[in-house]
Scaffold this motif. Sequence first.
Motif, PDB file in Angstrom:
ATOM      1  N   ASP A   1       0.770  -1.368   0.355  1.00  0.00           N
ATOM      2  CA  ASP A   1      -0.186  -0.105   0.030  1.00  0.00           C
ATOM      3  C   ASP A   1       0.702   1.129  -0.350  1.00  0.00           C
ATOM      4  O   ASP A   1       1.288   1.325   1.088  1.00  0.00           O
ATOM      5  CB  ASP A   1      -0.745  -0.100   0.653  1.00  0.00           C
TER       6      ASP A   1
ATOM      7  N   LYS B   1       1.425   8.117   0.643  1.00  0.00           N
ATOM      8  CA  LYS B   1       1.634   7.874   1.782  1.00  0.00           C
ATOM      9  C   LYS B   1       2.851   9.107   1.742  1.00  0.00           C
ATOM     10  O   LYS B   1       3.766   9.117   1.402  1.00  0.00           O
ATOM     11  CB  LYS B   1       2.118   6.618   2.056  1.00  0.00           C
TER      12      LYS B   1
ATOM     13  N   ASP C   1      -6.281   6.549  -0.594  1.00  0.00           N
ATOM     14  CA  ASP C   1      -4.967   5.799   0.365  1.00  0.00           C
ATOM     15  C   ASP C   1      -6.135   4.409   1.521  1.00  0.00           C
ATOM     16  O   ASP C   1      -6.115   3.944   2.641  1.00  0.00           O
ATOM     17  CB  ASP C   1      -4.681   6.170   0.837  1.00  0.00           C
ATOM     18  N   ALA C   2      -7.728   4.998   0.814  1.00  0.00           N
ATOM     19  CA  ALA C   2      -8.889   4.062   1.558  1.00  0.00           C
ATOM     20  C   ALA C   2      -9.207   3.169   0.741  1.00  0.00           C
ATOM     21  O   ALA C   2      -9.775   3.161  -0.066  1.00  0.00           O
ATOM     22  CB  ALA C   2     -10.163   5.243   2.086  1.00  0.00           C
ATOM     23  N   GLU C   3      -7.945   1.918   0.261  1.00  0.00           N
ATOM     24  CA  GLU C   3      -8.325   1.351  -0.631  1.00  0.00           C
ATOM     25  C   GLU C   3      -8.854   0.165  -0.245  1.00  0.00           C
ATOM     26  O   GLU C   3      -9.941  -0.684  -1.548  1.00  0.00           O
ATOM     27  CB  GLU C   3      -6.704   1.169  -1.452  1.00  0.00           C
TER      28      GLU C   3
HETATM   29 MN    MN Z   1      -4.056   2.657   2.603  1.00  0.00          MN
END
Ligand code: MN
Length: 478
Positions: free
Chosen positions: A251, A258, A329-331
Amino acid sequence: MLTIQYKTKFSADAHFLVIAANIEAALAANTLPVELKNYLKAELEQPNTNAVTTNYLGRIASVLIVDESKELYVLKEQARQHGASVADLVNQVKGTELEITNVSNATSLALAAAEGAALVSYQFLHHKPSAKNAASLTTITVVHSNTSAKEVERLSTVVEATYLARHLVNEPVNCLNASDLAAAFQKMGKQAGFSVEVWNKTKIKQKKMGGLLAVNAGSVDEPTFSIMHYKPKNAKNKKPYVLVGKGVVYDTGGLSLKPTPNSMDSMKCDMAGAAAVGGAMFAIAKAKLPVHVIALVPATDNRPGFNAFAPGDIITMMDGSTVEMLNSDAEGRMILADALHYAKQFKPELTIDLATLTGAAAAAIGQYGIVGMGTATETQKQALKVSGHNVYERIAEFPFWEEYDELMKSDIADQKNIGGPYGGAITAGKFLAKFTDYPYFHLDIAGPAFVAAKDSYRGKGGTGVGVRLLFDFFANLY
Ligand code: MN
Ligand code: BES
Ligand code: ZN
Protein backbone atom coordinates in the motif's frame (compact mmCIF):
# COMPACT_ATOMS: atom_id res chain seq x y z
CA MET A 1 8.75 -26.23 11.27
CA LEU A 2 9.69 -27.56 14.62
CA THR A 3 8.03 -30.63 16.07
CA ILE A 4 5.66 -30.49 19.01
CA GLN A 5 5.13 -33.92 20.54
CA TYR A 6 3.62 -35.69 23.50
CA LYS A 7 5.39 -38.10 25.84
CA THR A 8 4.71 -39.71 29.18
CA LYS A 9 8.31 -39.88 30.40
CA PHE A 10 10.88 -37.23 31.32
CA SER A 11 14.38 -37.29 29.93
CA ALA A 12 17.10 -37.06 32.56
CA ASP A 13 18.94 -34.20 30.90
CA ALA A 14 16.64 -32.16 28.62
CA HIS A 15 16.09 -28.44 28.95
CA PHE A 16 12.88 -28.16 30.88
CA LEU A 17 10.05 -26.01 32.16
CA VAL A 18 7.81 -27.11 35.01
CA ILE A 19 4.55 -25.30 35.74
CA ALA A 20 2.98 -25.87 39.13
CA ALA A 21 0.72 -24.26 41.70
CA ASN A 22 3.37 -24.37 44.44
CA ILE A 23 7.09 -24.95 44.93
CA GLU A 24 6.80 -28.43 46.46
CA ALA A 25 4.70 -29.72 43.58
CA ALA A 26 7.06 -28.18 41.05
CA LEU A 27 10.15 -29.79 42.47
CA ALA A 28 8.55 -33.18 43.06
CA ALA A 29 7.67 -33.31 39.39
CA ASN A 30 11.07 -34.21 38.09
CA THR A 31 14.13 -36.21 39.06
CA LEU A 32 16.50 -33.30 39.41
CA PRO A 33 20.01 -33.10 40.84
CA VAL A 34 19.76 -32.06 44.49
CA GLU A 35 21.96 -29.03 43.94
CA LEU A 36 19.67 -27.71 41.20
CA LYS A 37 16.57 -28.44 43.24
CA ASN A 38 17.93 -26.51 46.20
CA TYR A 39 18.85 -23.57 44.02
CA LEU A 40 15.41 -23.41 42.39
CA LYS A 41 13.72 -23.70 45.76
CA ALA A 42 15.80 -20.91 47.31
CA GLU A 43 15.10 -18.61 44.37
CA LEU A 44 11.37 -19.29 44.40
CA GLU A 45 11.21 -18.59 48.11
CA GLN A 46 12.37 -14.99 47.50
CA PRO A 47 9.56 -12.47 47.98
CA ASN A 48 7.46 -11.66 44.89
CA THR A 49 9.02 -14.42 42.85
CA ASN A 50 6.82 -16.70 40.81
CA ALA A 51 9.32 -17.90 38.26
CA VAL A 52 12.95 -18.87 38.04
CA THR A 53 15.02 -19.84 35.04
CA THR A 54 18.64 -20.87 35.22
CA ASN A 55 21.38 -22.34 33.10
CA TYR A 56 22.57 -25.34 35.13
CA LEU A 57 25.72 -26.76 33.54
CA GLY A 58 24.41 -25.92 30.09
CA ARG A 59 20.93 -27.17 30.86
CA ILE A 60 18.12 -24.59 30.90
CA ALA A 61 15.91 -25.28 33.92
CA SER A 62 12.80 -23.24 34.59
CA VAL A 63 9.91 -23.28 37.04
CA LEU A 64 6.75 -21.21 36.82
CA ILE A 65 4.46 -21.04 39.84
CA VAL A 66 0.91 -20.06 38.91
CA ASP A 67 -1.86 -18.64 41.05
CA GLU A 68 -4.76 -20.96 40.26
CA SER A 69 -7.29 -18.44 41.55
CA LYS A 70 -6.67 -16.24 38.50
CA GLU A 71 -8.76 -16.49 35.34
CA LEU A 72 -7.61 -19.23 32.99
CA TYR A 73 -7.02 -16.93 30.02
CA VAL A 74 -4.66 -14.82 32.13
CA LEU A 75 -2.74 -17.90 33.25
CA LYS A 76 -2.53 -19.19 29.68
CA GLU A 77 -1.02 -15.94 28.49
CA GLN A 78 1.44 -16.01 31.39
CA ALA A 79 2.42 -19.56 30.38
CA ARG A 80 2.81 -18.57 26.70
CA GLN A 81 5.07 -15.66 27.58
CA HIS A 82 7.08 -17.71 30.03
CA GLY A 83 7.40 -20.57 27.53
CA ALA A 84 8.67 -18.02 25.02
CA SER A 85 11.33 -16.66 27.38
CA VAL A 86 12.55 -20.17 28.21
CA ALA A 87 12.70 -21.07 24.50
CA ASP A 88 14.72 -17.92 23.85
CA LEU A 89 17.33 -19.16 26.32
CA VAL A 90 17.31 -22.67 24.87
CA ASN A 91 17.92 -21.14 21.44
CA GLN A 92 20.70 -19.02 22.91
CA VAL A 93 22.57 -22.09 24.18
CA LYS A 94 21.88 -23.83 20.85
CA GLY A 95 19.64 -26.39 22.51
CA THR A 96 17.40 -28.55 20.35
CA GLU A 97 14.83 -29.98 22.72
CA LEU A 98 12.62 -28.47 25.42
CA GLU A 99 10.40 -30.49 27.74
CA ILE A 100 7.39 -28.84 29.29
CA THR A 101 5.27 -30.29 32.05
CA ASN A 102 2.40 -28.90 34.06
CA VAL A 103 1.32 -30.29 37.41
CA SER A 104 -1.12 -27.53 38.31
CA ASN A 105 -4.86 -28.05 37.93
CA ALA A 106 -5.03 -25.58 35.05
CA THR A 107 -4.44 -28.34 32.55
CA SER A 108 -4.11 -26.24 29.41
CA LEU A 109 -0.99 -24.44 30.65
CA ALA A 110 1.49 -26.98 29.28
CA LEU A 111 0.07 -26.49 25.79
CA ALA A 112 0.04 -22.73 26.23
CA ALA A 113 3.71 -22.72 27.25
CA ALA A 114 4.53 -24.97 24.30
CA GLU A 115 2.65 -22.57 22.03
CA GLY A 116 4.69 -19.62 23.29
CA ALA A 117 7.94 -21.56 22.92
CA ALA A 118 7.07 -22.65 19.38
CA LEU A 119 5.86 -19.25 18.21
CA VAL A 120 8.87 -17.36 19.58
CA SER A 121 11.15 -19.69 17.63
CA TYR A 122 9.78 -18.46 14.31
CA GLN A 123 12.27 -16.49 12.26
CA PHE A 124 11.99 -14.96 8.82
CA LEU A 125 15.28 -16.05 7.30
CA HIS A 126 14.11 -16.75 3.76
CA HIS A 127 16.46 -14.10 2.43
CA LYS A 128 19.21 -14.60 5.00
CA PRO A 129 19.77 -18.35 5.16
CA SER A 130 23.31 -17.86 6.44
CA ALA A 131 22.15 -16.19 9.67
CA LYS A 132 24.31 -17.38 12.54
CA ASN A 133 21.70 -16.85 15.21
CA ALA A 134 19.11 -19.15 13.64
CA ALA A 135 16.83 -20.76 16.22
CA SER A 136 18.15 -24.21 17.13
CA LEU A 137 15.07 -25.57 18.89
CA THR A 138 13.63 -28.44 16.86
CA THR A 139 11.46 -30.32 19.34
CA ILE A 140 9.08 -29.26 22.06
CA THR A 141 7.83 -32.11 24.17
CA VAL A 142 4.80 -31.89 26.39
CA VAL A 143 5.17 -34.47 29.15
CA HIS A 144 2.13 -35.90 31.00
CA SER A 145 0.18 -32.77 31.94
CA ASN A 146 -3.26 -34.26 31.33
CA THR A 147 -2.86 -33.56 27.66
CA SER A 148 -3.78 -35.82 24.79
CA ALA A 149 -1.75 -36.54 21.68
CA LYS A 150 -4.67 -35.06 19.71
CA GLU A 151 -4.48 -31.71 21.50
CA VAL A 152 -0.76 -31.57 20.90
CA GLU A 153 -1.29 -32.31 17.22
CA ARG A 154 -3.85 -29.50 16.97
CA LEU A 155 -1.45 -27.09 18.59
CA SER A 156 1.20 -28.13 16.14
CA THR A 157 -1.18 -27.45 13.24
CA VAL A 158 -2.11 -24.01 14.54
CA VAL A 159 1.53 -23.10 15.05
CA GLU A 160 2.33 -24.24 11.52
CA ALA A 161 -0.54 -22.13 10.17
CA THR A 162 0.66 -19.10 12.15
CA TYR A 163 4.17 -19.58 10.74
CA LEU A 164 2.70 -19.67 7.22
CA ALA A 165 0.74 -16.48 7.79
CA ARG A 166 3.76 -14.70 9.27
CA HIS A 167 5.86 -15.77 6.32
CA LEU A 168 3.37 -14.35 3.82
CA VAL A 169 3.21 -11.06 5.72
CA ASN A 170 6.99 -10.80 5.99
CA GLU A 171 7.63 -11.43 2.29
CA PRO A 172 8.03 -8.06 0.60
CA VAL A 173 6.00 -7.13 -2.46
CA ASN A 174 8.88 -7.72 -4.85
CA CYS A 175 8.73 -11.37 -3.79
CA LEU A 176 5.00 -11.69 -3.23
CA ASN A 177 2.56 -9.96 -5.56
CA ALA A 178 -1.17 -10.69 -5.87
CA SER A 179 -0.55 -13.71 -8.12
CA ASP A 180 2.09 -15.10 -5.76
CA LEU A 181 -0.31 -14.73 -2.85
CA ALA A 182 -2.98 -16.69 -4.74
CA ALA A 183 -0.42 -19.35 -5.66
CA ALA A 184 0.57 -19.62 -1.99
CA PHE A 185 -3.09 -20.29 -1.10
CA GLN A 186 -3.28 -22.97 -3.78
CA LYS A 187 -0.27 -24.69 -2.29
CA MET A 188 -1.72 -24.43 1.22
CA GLY A 189 -5.01 -25.87 -0.04
CA LYS A 190 -3.29 -28.90 -1.56
CA GLN A 191 -1.35 -29.50 1.63
CA ALA A 192 -4.22 -29.11 4.08
CA GLY A 193 -7.19 -30.28 2.00
CA PHE A 194 -9.31 -27.36 0.77
CA SER A 195 -10.03 -26.21 -2.77
CA VAL A 196 -8.82 -22.90 -4.17
CA GLU A 197 -10.16 -21.16 -7.25
CA VAL A 198 -8.23 -18.13 -8.48
CA TRP A 199 -9.68 -15.48 -10.75
CA ASN A 200 -7.31 -13.51 -12.95
CA LYS A 201 -7.84 -9.96 -14.23
CA THR A 202 -9.94 -11.08 -17.23
CA LYS A 203 -12.34 -12.94 -14.97
CA ILE A 204 -12.39 -10.10 -12.43
CA LYS A 205 -13.37 -7.75 -15.28
CA GLN A 206 -16.07 -10.14 -16.48
CA LYS A 207 -17.47 -10.20 -12.96
CA LYS A 208 -17.34 -6.40 -12.79
CA MET A 209 -15.43 -6.16 -9.53
CA GLY A 210 -15.15 -2.41 -9.90
CA GLY A 211 -13.57 -1.74 -6.51
CA LEU A 212 -10.77 -4.25 -6.97
CA LEU A 213 -10.12 -3.08 -10.55
CA ALA A 214 -10.03 0.58 -9.48
CA VAL A 215 -7.35 -0.05 -6.87
CA ASN A 216 -5.40 -2.16 -9.35
CA ALA A 217 -5.49 0.48 -12.10
CA GLY A 218 -2.21 2.06 -11.06
CA SER A 219 -0.35 -1.23 -10.98
CA VAL A 220 1.65 -3.29 -13.49
CA ASP A 221 0.77 -6.52 -11.68
CA GLU A 222 -2.61 -8.15 -12.19
CA PRO A 223 -5.12 -8.43 -9.34
CA THR A 224 -6.37 -11.82 -8.16
CA PHE A 225 -9.48 -13.01 -6.40
CA SER A 226 -9.03 -16.25 -4.46
CA ILE A 227 -11.97 -18.39 -3.38
CA MET A 228 -11.05 -21.05 -0.83
CA HIS A 229 -13.60 -23.69 0.01
CA TYR A 230 -13.60 -26.26 2.79
CA LYS A 231 -16.66 -28.46 3.13
CA PRO A 232 -16.16 -31.73 4.99
CA LYS A 233 -18.86 -34.42 4.80
CA ASN A 234 -19.49 -34.11 8.52
CA ALA A 235 -19.94 -30.33 8.46
CA LYS A 236 -22.33 -29.36 11.23
CA ASN A 237 -23.45 -26.01 9.81
CA LYS A 238 -25.97 -25.80 6.94
CA LYS A 239 -25.11 -22.23 6.00
CA PRO A 240 -21.39 -21.62 5.53
CA TYR A 241 -19.19 -19.26 7.46
CA VAL A 242 -17.40 -16.85 5.14
CA LEU A 243 -14.03 -15.28 5.87
CA VAL A 244 -12.76 -12.30 3.90
CA GLY A 245 -9.16 -11.08 4.05
CA LYS A 246 -7.72 -7.79 2.82
CA GLY A 247 -5.00 -8.70 0.33
CA VAL A 248 -3.29 -5.40 -0.45
CA VAL A 249 0.17 -6.80 -1.09
CA TYR A 250 1.60 -3.31 -0.85
CA ASP A 251 0.00 0.00 0.00
CA THR A 252 1.73 3.15 -1.24
CA GLY A 253 -1.52 5.06 -0.80
CA GLY A 254 -1.81 5.38 -4.59
CA LEU A 255 -2.10 8.95 -5.91
CA SER A 256 -2.95 9.99 -2.34
CA LEU A 257 0.60 8.87 -1.72
CA LYS A 258 1.63 8.08 1.81
CA PRO A 259 4.14 10.64 3.07
CA THR A 260 7.68 9.31 3.23
CA PRO A 261 9.72 8.62 5.33
CA ASN A 262 8.51 5.72 7.49
CA SER A 263 4.81 5.60 6.73
CA MET A 264 5.31 3.12 3.89
CA ASP A 265 8.09 0.99 5.35
CA SER A 266 5.88 -1.75 6.73
CA MET A 267 3.14 -1.59 4.10
CA LYS A 268 4.05 -5.06 2.82
CA CYS A 269 1.93 -6.06 5.83
CA ASP A 270 -1.27 -4.80 4.21
CA MET A 271 -2.23 -8.35 3.23
CA ALA A 272 -2.09 -9.57 6.84
CA GLY A 273 -5.87 -10.09 6.80
CA ALA A 274 -5.50 -12.31 3.74
CA ALA A 275 -2.64 -14.20 5.38
CA ALA A 276 -4.76 -14.71 8.50
CA VAL A 277 -7.74 -16.18 6.65
CA GLY A 278 -5.45 -18.36 4.51
CA GLY A 279 -3.66 -19.57 7.63
CA ALA A 280 -6.97 -20.20 9.39
CA MET A 281 -8.26 -22.25 6.42
CA PHE A 282 -5.04 -24.26 6.53
CA ALA A 283 -5.46 -25.07 10.23
CA ILE A 284 -9.21 -25.73 10.00
CA ALA A 285 -8.79 -28.14 7.08
CA LYS A 286 -5.71 -29.86 8.45
CA ALA A 287 -7.41 -30.40 11.81
CA LYS A 288 -10.50 -31.60 9.90
CA LEU A 289 -12.87 -29.40 11.91
CA PRO A 290 -16.50 -30.26 11.09
CA VAL A 291 -17.39 -26.82 9.68
CA HIS A 292 -18.20 -25.56 6.22
CA VAL A 293 -16.05 -22.46 5.64
CA ILE A 294 -15.36 -20.33 2.58
CA ALA A 295 -12.58 -17.74 2.46
CA LEU A 296 -12.36 -14.90 -0.06
CA VAL A 297 -9.28 -12.81 -0.78
CA PRO A 298 -9.28 -9.88 -3.17
CA ALA A 299 -5.65 -8.99 -3.83
CA THR A 300 -3.66 -6.24 -5.54
CA ASP A 301 -0.98 -3.70 -4.79
CA ASN A 302 -2.01 -0.05 -4.46
CA ARG A 303 0.22 2.19 -6.56
CA PRO A 304 0.12 5.58 -8.26
CA GLY A 305 1.18 4.42 -11.76
CA PHE A 306 -0.56 4.44 -15.16
CA ASN A 307 -4.28 5.08 -14.97
CA ALA A 308 -4.26 4.98 -11.20
CA PHE A 309 -7.67 5.80 -9.76
CA ALA A 310 -7.77 9.45 -8.91
CA PRO A 311 -9.41 11.30 -6.03
CA GLY A 312 -12.76 12.46 -7.40
CA ASP A 313 -13.32 9.31 -9.46
CA ILE A 314 -16.73 7.70 -9.25
CA ILE A 315 -16.40 3.93 -9.17
CA THR A 316 -19.19 1.46 -9.92
CA MET A 317 -18.78 -1.45 -7.56
CA MET A 318 -19.63 -5.13 -8.17
CA ASP A 319 -23.02 -4.66 -6.51
CA GLY A 320 -23.86 -1.83 -8.93
CA SER A 321 -23.64 0.92 -6.30
CA THR A 322 -21.38 3.91 -6.84
CA VAL A 323 -18.55 5.29 -4.71
CA GLU A 324 -17.09 8.77 -4.85
CA MET A 325 -13.47 7.92 -4.31
CA LEU A 326 -11.88 10.85 -2.50
CA ASN A 327 -8.74 9.25 -1.13
CA SER A 328 -6.90 6.44 -2.88
CA ASP A 329 -5.28 5.49 0.45
CA ALA A 330 -8.68 4.24 1.62
CA GLU A 331 -8.22 1.33 -0.80
CA GLY A 332 -8.82 -1.62 1.47
CA ARG A 333 -12.56 -0.97 1.73
CA MET A 334 -12.79 -0.72 -2.09
CA ILE A 335 -11.53 -4.26 -2.64
CA LEU A 336 -13.23 -5.76 0.43
CA ALA A 337 -16.61 -4.33 -0.66
CA ASP A 338 -16.64 -6.46 -3.81
CA ALA A 339 -15.69 -9.59 -1.86
CA LEU A 340 -18.43 -8.91 0.72
CA HIS A 341 -20.96 -8.47 -2.07
CA TYR A 342 -19.80 -11.71 -3.69
CA ALA A 343 -20.33 -13.49 -0.35
CA LYS A 344 -24.09 -12.80 -0.41
CA GLN A 345 -24.79 -15.75 -2.74
CA PHE A 346 -23.60 -18.17 -0.03
CA LYS A 347 -26.24 -16.95 2.44
CA PRO A 348 -23.63 -17.04 5.20
CA GLU A 349 -24.36 -17.90 8.81
CA LEU A 350 -21.78 -15.21 9.55
CA THR A 351 -19.14 -13.37 7.55
CA ILE A 352 -15.99 -12.16 9.28
CA ASP A 353 -13.47 -9.96 7.54
CA LEU A 354 -9.93 -9.32 8.73
CA ALA A 355 -8.14 -6.26 7.45
CA THR A 356 -5.29 -3.90 8.23
CA LEU A 357 -7.86 -1.28 7.40
CA THR A 358 -7.25 1.94 9.31
CA GLY A 359 -4.52 3.79 11.12
CA ALA A 360 -7.40 5.01 13.30
CA ALA A 361 -7.89 1.51 14.77
CA ALA A 362 -4.19 1.29 15.58
CA ALA A 363 -4.21 4.80 17.03
CA ALA A 364 -7.18 3.94 19.25
CA ILE A 365 -5.96 0.76 20.94
CA GLY A 366 -2.40 0.17 19.75
CA GLN A 367 -0.96 -3.25 19.04
CA TYR A 368 -2.58 -4.99 21.99
CA GLY A 369 -5.86 -5.93 20.45
CA ILE A 370 -8.20 -6.09 17.50
CA VAL A 371 -10.88 -3.50 16.84
CA GLY A 372 -14.16 -5.29 16.09
CA MET A 373 -17.61 -4.11 15.05
CA GLY A 374 -20.59 -5.22 13.05
CA THR A 375 -24.07 -6.62 12.71
CA ALA A 376 -23.41 -10.18 13.91
CA THR A 377 -25.74 -11.57 16.57
CA GLU A 378 -24.84 -11.01 20.22
CA THR A 379 -24.15 -14.74 20.55
CA GLN A 380 -21.73 -14.67 17.62
CA LYS A 381 -19.98 -11.56 18.95
CA GLN A 382 -19.69 -13.14 22.37
CA ALA A 383 -18.16 -16.32 20.93
CA LEU A 384 -15.59 -14.28 19.00
CA LYS A 385 -14.69 -12.26 22.08
CA VAL A 386 -14.31 -15.41 24.17
CA SER A 387 -11.93 -16.80 21.54
CA GLY A 388 -10.11 -13.49 21.58
CA HIS A 389 -9.42 -13.99 25.26
CA ASN A 390 -8.60 -17.69 24.88
CA VAL A 391 -5.79 -16.95 22.43
CA TYR A 392 -5.03 -13.46 23.77
CA GLU A 393 -5.89 -11.75 20.51
CA ARG A 394 -8.48 -9.71 22.31
CA ILE A 395 -11.29 -7.91 20.53
CA ALA A 396 -12.39 -4.43 21.59
CA GLU A 397 -15.86 -3.83 20.19
CA PHE A 398 -16.50 -0.35 18.83
CA PRO A 399 -19.96 1.21 18.46
CA PHE A 400 -21.76 0.76 15.18
CA TRP A 401 -24.40 3.46 15.58
CA GLU A 402 -26.36 4.54 12.54
CA GLU A 403 -25.22 8.16 12.90
CA TYR A 404 -21.86 7.11 11.47
CA ASP A 405 -23.59 6.17 8.21
CA GLU A 406 -24.26 9.86 7.62
CA LEU A 407 -20.55 10.55 7.46
CA MET A 408 -20.18 8.36 4.36
CA LYS A 409 -22.89 10.05 2.30
CA SER A 410 -21.97 11.67 -1.00
CA ASP A 411 -23.92 14.21 -3.07
CA ILE A 412 -22.96 12.63 -6.36
CA ALA A 413 -22.64 8.90 -5.55
CA ASP A 414 -24.15 6.34 -3.16
CA GLN A 415 -21.20 6.65 -0.74
CA LYS A 416 -17.82 8.32 -0.33
CA ASN A 417 -14.85 6.14 0.53
CA ILE A 418 -13.77 8.37 3.43
CA GLY A 419 -15.60 9.79 6.42
CA GLY A 420 -14.50 12.82 8.39
CA PRO A 421 -11.50 13.19 10.68
CA TYR A 422 -13.18 11.34 13.56
CA GLY A 423 -14.27 7.75 14.07
CA GLY A 424 -12.18 6.57 11.13
CA ALA A 425 -12.14 2.90 12.09
CA ILE A 426 -15.92 2.92 12.43
CA THR A 427 -16.75 4.80 9.25
CA ALA A 428 -14.58 2.28 7.38
CA GLY A 429 -16.60 -0.55 8.92
CA LYS A 430 -19.84 1.25 8.08
CA PHE A 431 -18.77 1.59 4.44
CA LEU A 432 -18.19 -2.18 4.32
CA ALA A 433 -21.47 -3.10 6.01
CA LYS A 434 -23.32 -1.48 3.09
CA PHE A 435 -22.17 -4.41 0.97
CA THR A 436 -23.55 -7.09 3.31
CA ASP A 437 -27.02 -8.57 3.81
CA TYR A 438 -26.05 -11.21 6.39
CA PRO A 439 -24.67 -11.26 9.96
CA TYR A 440 -21.33 -9.56 9.68
CA PHE A 441 -18.33 -8.81 11.89
CA HIS A 442 -15.41 -6.66 10.86
CA LEU A 443 -12.00 -7.09 12.52
CA ASP A 444 -9.53 -4.25 12.00
CA ILE A 445 -6.07 -5.69 12.70
CA ALA A 446 -4.02 -2.63 11.70
CA GLY A 447 -2.57 -2.41 15.23
CA PRO A 448 -1.47 -5.99 16.00
CA ALA A 449 -0.69 -7.33 12.48
CA PHE A 450 2.87 -6.14 12.27
CA VAL A 451 5.07 -5.09 15.21
CA ALA A 452 8.22 -3.03 14.95
CA ALA A 453 9.92 -4.53 18.02
CA LYS A 454 9.88 -8.06 19.40
CA ASP A 455 6.84 -8.67 21.57
CA SER A 456 7.38 -11.99 23.34
CA TYR A 457 6.04 -14.92 21.27
CA ARG A 458 4.42 -12.58 18.77
CA GLY A 459 7.92 -11.91 17.54
CA LYS A 460 8.92 -9.00 15.38
CA GLY A 461 7.36 -8.21 12.02
CA GLY A 462 4.30 -10.19 10.94
CA THR A 463 2.55 -11.68 13.98
CA GLY A 464 0.05 -13.94 12.21
CA VAL A 465 -2.72 -12.34 14.28
CA GLY A 466 -6.13 -13.78 13.47
CA VAL A 467 -5.06 -17.34 12.69
CA ARG A 468 -5.28 -18.58 16.27
CA LEU A 469 -8.38 -16.49 16.90
CA LEU A 470 -10.31 -17.94 13.96
CA PHE A 471 -9.17 -21.48 14.65
CA ASP A 472 -10.25 -21.25 18.27
CA PHE A 473 -13.62 -19.81 17.21
CA PHE A 474 -14.33 -22.67 14.80
CA ALA A 475 -12.90 -25.35 17.08
CA ASN A 476 -15.29 -24.27 19.84
CA LEU A 477 -18.39 -23.79 17.68
CA TYR A 478 -19.83 -27.26 18.17
MN1 MN B 1 -4.21 2.74 2.32
N1 BES C 1 -3.28 0.04 5.10
C1 BES C 1 -3.69 1.27 5.63
C2 BES C 1 -3.95 1.22 7.14
C3 BES C 1 -2.79 0.87 8.01
C4 BES C 1 -2.09 1.86 8.67
C5 BES C 1 -2.43 -0.45 8.25
C6 BES C 1 -1.05 1.54 9.51
C7 BES C 1 -1.38 -0.76 9.09
C8 BES C 1 -0.70 0.23 9.72
C9 BES C 1 -4.99 1.73 4.96
O1 BES C 1 -5.13 1.36 3.63
C10 BES C 1 -5.00 3.22 5.00
O2 BES C 1 -4.15 3.80 4.41
N2 BES C 1 -5.99 3.79 5.66
C11 BES C 1 -6.14 5.19 5.73
C12 BES C 1 -7.60 5.52 5.56
C13 BES C 1 -7.88 6.99 5.41
C14 BES C 1 -7.28 7.52 4.12
C15 BES C 1 -9.36 7.21 5.44
C16 BES C 1 -5.66 5.64 7.10
O3 BES C 1 -5.90 4.95 8.09
O4 BES C 1 -5.00 6.68 7.17
ZN1 ZN D 1 -4.14 -0.30 3.05
